[in-house]
Design a protein around this motif. Sequence first.
Motif, PDB file in Angstrom:
ATOM      1  N   TYR A 330       0.893  -1.164   0.000  1.00 39.26           N
ATOM      2  CA  TYR A 330       0.000   0.000   0.000  1.00 39.26           C
ATOM      3  C   TYR A 330       0.918   1.198   0.000  1.00 39.26           C
ATOM      4  CZ  TYR A 330      -3.806   3.156   1.296  1.00 39.26           C
ATOM      5  OH  TYR A 330      -4.738   4.175   1.297  1.00 39.26           O
ATOM      6  N   ASN A 331       0.958   1.920  -1.104  1.00 36.70           N
ATOM      7  CA  ASN A 331       1.933   2.994  -1.291  1.00 36.70           C
ATOM      8  C   ASN A 331       1.215   4.270  -1.714  1.00 36.70           C
ATOM      9  OD1 ASN A 331       4.197   4.536  -1.663  1.00 36.70           O
ATOM     10  ND2 ASN A 331       5.093   3.270  -3.284  1.00 36.70           N
ATOM     11  N   HIS A 332       0.887   5.089  -0.710  1.00 33.66           N
ATOM     12  CA  HIS A 332       0.215   6.352  -0.961  1.00 33.66           C
ATOM     13  C   HIS A 332       0.973   7.474  -0.259  1.00 33.66           C
ATOM     14  CE1 HIS A 332      -3.562   5.066  -3.011  1.00 33.66           C
ATOM     15  NE2 HIS A 332      -3.271   3.928  -2.420  1.00 33.66           N
ATOM     16  N   GLU A 333       0.504   8.687  -0.475  1.00 37.82           N
ATOM     17  CA  GLU A 333       1.212   9.850   0.059  1.00 37.82           C
ATOM     18  C   GLU A 333       1.368   9.801   1.569  1.00 37.82           C
ATOM     19  OE1 GLU A 333       0.755  14.738   0.146  1.00 37.82           O
ATOM     20  OE2 GLU A 333      -0.489  13.547  -1.212  1.00 37.82           O
ATOM     21  N   SER A 334       0.323   9.350   2.268  1.00 35.68           N
ATOM     22  CA  SER A 334       0.342   9.401   3.732  1.00 35.68           C
ATOM     23  C   SER A 334       0.694   8.075   4.390  1.00 35.68           C
ATOM     24  CB  SER A 334      -1.031   9.865   4.262  1.00 35.68           C
ATOM     25  OG  SER A 334      -1.362  11.134   3.752  1.00 35.68           O
ATOM     26  N   HIS A 335       0.636   6.982   3.635  1.00 32.63           N
ATOM     27  CA  HIS A 335       0.874   5.670   4.232  1.00 32.63           C
ATOM     28  C   HIS A 335       1.632   4.773   3.267  1.00 32.63           C
ATOM     29  CE1 HIS A 335      -1.973   6.747   7.393  1.00 32.63           C
ATOM     30  NE2 HIS A 335      -2.822   7.115   6.440  1.00 32.63           N
ATOM     31  N   VAL A 336       2.633   4.068   3.776  1.00 32.09           N
ATOM     32  CA  VAL A 336       3.422   3.139   2.966  1.00 32.09           C
ATOM     33  C   VAL A 336       3.571   1.827   3.747  1.00 32.09           C
ATOM     34  CG1 VAL A 336       5.608   2.700   1.802  1.00 32.09           C
ATOM     35  CG2 VAL A 336       4.696   5.034   1.883  1.00 32.09           C
ATOM     36  N   TYR A 337       3.080   0.737   3.156  1.00 32.62           N
ATOM     37  CA  TYR A 337       3.157  -0.580   3.792  1.00 32.62           C
ATOM     38  C   TYR A 337       3.625  -1.606   2.766  1.00 32.62           C
ATOM     39  CZ  TYR A 337       0.351   1.179   7.725  1.00 32.62           C
ATOM     40  OH  TYR A 337      -0.112   1.875   8.805  1.00 32.62           O
ATOM     41  N   TYR A 338       4.352  -2.614   3.255  1.00 29.90           N
ATOM     42  CA  TYR A 338       4.762  -3.722   2.377  1.00 29.90           C
ATOM     43  C   TYR A 338       5.040  -4.948   3.229  1.00 29.90           C
ATOM     44  CZ  TYR A 338       7.337  -6.638  -0.901  1.00 29.90           C
ATOM     45  OH  TYR A 338       7.747  -7.682  -1.685  1.00 29.90           O
ATOM     46  N   ASN A 339       4.605  -6.114   2.728  1.00 33.47           N
ATOM     47  CA  ASN A 339       4.919  -7.377   3.372  1.00 33.47           C
ATOM     48  C   ASN A 339       4.908  -8.504   2.358  1.00 33.47           C
ATOM     49  OD1 ASN A 339       5.411  -8.160   6.313  1.00 33.47           O
ATOM     50  ND2 ASN A 339       4.085  -6.354   6.510  1.00 33.47           N
ATOM     51  N   LYS A 340       5.670  -9.544   2.650  1.00 36.53           N
ATOM     52  CA  LYS A 340       5.675 -10.752   1.820  1.00 36.53           C
ATOM     53  C   LYS A 340       5.124 -11.906   2.631  1.00 36.53           C
ATOM     54  CE  LYS A 340      10.007 -11.137   0.726  1.00 36.53           C
ATOM     55  NZ  LYS A 340      11.222 -11.661   0.064  1.00 36.53           N
ATOM     56  N   ARG A 341       4.321 -12.730   1.975  1.00 37.74           N
ATOM     57  CA  ARG A 341       3.812 -13.930   2.643  1.00 37.74           C
ATOM     58  C   ARG A 341       3.354 -14.927   1.587  1.00 37.74           C
ATOM     59  NH1 ARG A 341       1.201  -9.882   5.428  1.00 37.74           N
ATOM     60  NH2 ARG A 341       1.721 -11.008   7.332  1.00 37.74           N
ATOM     61  N   PRO A 342       3.403 -16.230   1.885  1.00 38.07           N
ATOM     62  CA  PRO A 342       2.921 -17.230   0.927  1.00 38.07           C
ATOM     63  C   PRO A 342       1.400 -17.236   0.885  1.00 38.07           C
ATOM     64  CG  PRO A 342       3.557 -18.297   2.963  1.00 38.07           C
ATOM     65  CD  PRO A 342       3.933 -16.857   3.115  1.00 38.07           C
ATOM     66  N   ILE A 343       0.826 -17.687  -0.212  1.00 36.85           N
ATOM     67  CA  ILE A 343      -0.632 -17.788  -0.288  1.00 36.85           C
ATOM     68  C   ILE A 343      -1.132 -18.789   0.742  1.00 36.85           C
ATOM     69  CG2 ILE A 343      -2.545 -18.581  -1.727  1.00 36.85           C
ATOM     70  CD1 ILE A 343      -1.283 -17.262  -4.096  1.00 36.85           C
ATOM     71  N   PHE A 344      -0.444 -19.927   0.859  1.00 37.24           N
ATOM     72  CA  PHE A 344      -0.808 -20.926   1.857  1.00 37.24           C
ATOM     73  C   PHE A 344       0.213 -20.880   2.987  1.00 37.24           C
ATOM     74  CE2 PHE A 344      -2.462 -23.519  -1.979  1.00 37.24           C
ATOM     75  CZ  PHE A 344      -3.628 -22.772  -2.003  1.00 37.24           C
ATOM     76  N   GLU A 345      -0.200 -20.391   4.138  1.00 36.28           N
ATOM     77  CA  GLU A 345       0.686 -20.262   5.295  1.00 36.28           C
ATOM     78  C   GLU A 345       0.468 -21.456   6.211  1.00 36.28           C
ATOM     79  OE1 GLU A 345       1.467 -17.029   8.875  1.00 36.28           O
ATOM     80  OE2 GLU A 345       0.619 -16.354   6.961  1.00 36.28           O
ATOM     81  N   LEU A 346       1.514 -22.275   6.384  1.00 36.00           N
ATOM     82  CA  LEU A 346       1.396 -23.532   7.119  1.00 36.00           C
ATOM     83  C   LEU A 346       2.002 -23.424   8.513  1.00 36.00           C
ATOM     84  CD1 LEU A 346       2.465 -26.059   4.317  1.00 36.00           C
ATOM     85  CD2 LEU A 346       0.233 -24.965   4.684  1.00 36.00           C
ATOM     86  N   ASP A 347       1.492 -24.272   9.413  1.00 37.01           N
ATOM     87  CA  ASP A 347       2.091 -24.390  10.733  1.00 37.01           C
ATOM     88  C   ASP A 347       3.498 -24.961  10.559  1.00 37.01           C
ATOM     89  OD1 ASP A 347       2.834 -26.021  13.237  1.00 37.01           O
ATOM     90  OD2 ASP A 347       1.092 -24.901  13.941  1.00 37.01           O
ATOM     91  N   PRO A 348       4.522 -24.334  11.136  1.00 31.82           N
ATOM     92  CA  PRO A 348       5.901 -24.805  10.916  1.00 31.82           C
ATOM     93  C   PRO A 348       6.155 -26.201  11.458  1.00 31.82           C
ATOM     94  CG  PRO A 348       5.821 -23.106  12.619  1.00 31.82           C
ATOM     95  CD  PRO A 348       4.480 -23.137  11.985  1.00 31.82           C
TER      96      PRO A 348
END
Length: 465
Positions: A330-348
């Motif tokens: 989410y990259n706008h004038e007042s707020h900038v966010y970024y994250n990476k994650r897999p589509i399927f998040e598994l219990d380790p």
Amino acid sequence: MNFTRASRLLRQKSTSSYRVLSYSVARNFAAAASRADVPRPLLYKRTKSQVPARRELCTSDGVFIEPTENKENVWLGSGELYLLDNKKPIKLPLAYLRDACLCPLCKDPHSKQRTFRTGDIPQNIRPRWIKWDGKELSIKWANDIPGYSTDHTSVWTGDYLKRPIFNTHERAHSPDDGPLLWGQSRMNRLQHWVSFEDYVNDDHAFTVAMKNLKRMGLIFVKDIPESREMVEKIATRMGPLRNTFYGSTFDVRTVPQAKNVAYTNQFLGFHMDLMYMNEPPGYQLLHCLENSCSGGESLFGDSFSAAHAMKMEAPQMYQLLSEHCLGYEYNHESHVYYNKRPIFELDPVTKELLHVNYSPPFQSSIPSPDGRDHDVRFVSKLVHAIKTFTTKIDSTSATFELKLAPGTCVIFDNRRIVHARRQFNASKGSRWLAGAYVDTDALLSRFAVCKRQHPEAWRWNEATS
């Protein structure tokens, strides 16, 4: 190691002050001693005051073992205690046992908080008295944490020592607590509605609603008073509001030059909210205040059901989507966010599906698997796997659709349920939803409390839900 050899070894290790407990000890030891890290079992120690009816069972350093029917199934190593269970030794480090003490001196019965630190445990902590009756283990310590008296006794059940469950939520887990996968047909049959009055004031009805939310990931509240403040009242019945840059609550309505497609009248495809944040909200609420426009139907899908189908039908694709991360921004004038994650998040540990992370409107460019170059073959496989998943959740047979009426609120699991909205005609009528988020932790707590306080209401019956 056979019985004869075990007996000979034990006799060789004995002195004039010690003798082997019995041949049954040798048999137990022979079964367990095939592992090099399992030491010899305990020995009787003769004392001047020895009485035949009450023999003191000790190790070579004089630890007293309370005589019980199971005295032959416990022995000490250099820094650990062994219990023999079904001919298999359970290795329990002494420091681990001391750290796991839950007596009222170690865990305050009112605050439920620990009264000691793990770092306070002596590095060479040893027991001075042990009792094991097959169901419960009790220990008094020779060199306890400073400040504890010599009478302090640590007690654990045998079941806990054999099969410890460290996650508090898992301790009360039952088979019917897991997600119930659904498509259109099942949701049409099992969709759960609860009146606002019952949701707020009837603990039994609220518990039934929470059980349905946990299992299905989607419920509805009806007959809500006409007020913008009601979404907060509904949300805080479950837990504290999750505040974001949208506010503690927010409005979904058409605005000019919208910074989010949700604030337009355009078609909005299946997605989940705020995937670009470090901790996306666990649950979302949308309370309908106005909806007189033509169109604007809400659509919902169970991403866990689609993931399960991929795991069964295309396991290599499922694995790819569980290992490779996508970026969300989410990259706008007042707020900038970024994250990476897999589509399927598994219990380790268990490799069970924990979350699905899917939000095409906020997806960034595909990150490279090694952080450097993009391999053509890899990207092709990834795109194909994503397309396969998208096809499954877009399927008509997997989609539950309805047009929210004023006075109704939908509550859904944002880490499982994908939601969408059909285009609507904003030139005639109006469409206004009030929204809120509640974190997963708050709902896990609410589920646990509901189950503990209202076990009968919590019991799942698919036929009547």
